[in-house]
Scaffold this active site. Sequence first.
Site, mmCIF file in Angstrom:
data_model
loop_
_atom_site.group_PDB
_atom_site.id
_atom_site.type_symbol
_atom_site.label_atom_id
_atom_site.label_comp_id
_atom_site.label_asym_id
_atom_site.label_seq_id
_atom_site.Cartn_x
_atom_site.Cartn_y
_atom_site.Cartn_z
ATOM 1 N N ASP A 1 0.710 -1.434 0.036
ATOM 2 C CA ASP A 1 0.043 0.080 0.133
ATOM 3 C C ASP A 1 0.727 1.396 0.160
ATOM 4 O OD1 ASP A 1 -2.335 -1.179 0.126
ATOM 5 O OD2 ASP A 1 -2.574 -1.036 2.219
ATOM 6 N N ARG B 1 -1.422 -0.714 -8.600
ATOM 7 C CA ARG B 1 -2.867 -0.271 -8.200
ATOM 8 C C ARG B 1 -2.973 1.200 -8.183
ATOM 9 N NH1 ARG B 1 -3.989 -0.890 -2.588
ATOM 10 N NH2 ARG B 1 -4.375 -2.970 -2.641
#
Length: 283
Positions: free
Chosen positions: A110, A160
């Site tokens: 992340d 992402r």
Amino acid sequence: MIRPPFALARRFVAGETLPEAIEAVRGLNGRGLSASLDILGENVSDPAAAAAAREDYVRLLDEIARSGVDANISIKLTMLGLDRGEGPCEENLRAVLAAARERGTFVRIDMEGSRYTAATLALFHRTFPEFPDSGVVIQSYLYRSRADVAELNRSGARVRLVKGAYKEPPSIAWPRREDVNRSFDELAEALIGGGRYPAIATHDDARIEHARAAAERLGVPRTAYELQMLYGIRRARQETLAREGHPVRIYVPYGRDWFPYFYRRLRERKENVFFVLRNLFRS
Ligand code: FDA
């Protein structure tokens, strides 16, 4: 601080324990959706806490393998000791990546606040050649992201794309929503056209439509990229997109340290606050 009851967060957080999270993933899998499991928690400064987080990630990888659910994991480098420097964090990161490789599970790193962007990307680029079944996150609100996407595409890395969830100054990030959206569309197109199995992560229909149109124009099939959304947000839309032939992955957070994540979701959108309040008064 008084700890608010978990019932408040249940819509957005799969549970406080690993078995609850695995059950939630089973439910998603039954609806045609895959998952990325996230253990909630943020910065740790103590090496023992970073080592404990590393062991929690390995336990999670074990449980994914044992239960046979369709899920990968999302990890945060500040939980693995990034505040103590890249060196100690890299050791923990490599241990998690090696455990995931043994079990055949993909790991997504992340992206956190901008103090960590450069270090996160540096660690990713350093470990990626040895662990190609890993990927990272790019935030469309940052000015630097266009160059980062070009470099990640050149490396063949899986990205992402998100808008970005942290409060950032205008010296480094687009302050206006329209610019963040425009940047998102440009980066989505660059990733779909030139990246490896990118993930377009948003609840914003206009962004999803733009990405789909770009893919069609570029002759990229729906199965060559993923759409991603957060647990509990736009559930009907998640299923419709999956029925339309898109791989759809849901980000599933769980754990006792759920309050900062829950607070970010509330701050992001007033409807989420109303949703929580409505259910509070119903129950
Ligand atoms: P935004 O919040 O601008 O909403 C745009 C539109 O989406 C709304 O106008 C509405 O139409 C629709 N919408 C949004 N929420 C809705 C709701 N509850 N119900 C109905 N419609 C709704 N961030 C980060 O900084 N680092 C990270 O690593 C990640 N990881 C991540 C993974 C995944 C899978 C997702 C989906 C998101 C993240 N994020 C993230 C969070 C991301 O940066 C961002 O904060 C949120 O996704 C919210 O932005 P949206 O793109 O959804 O649009």
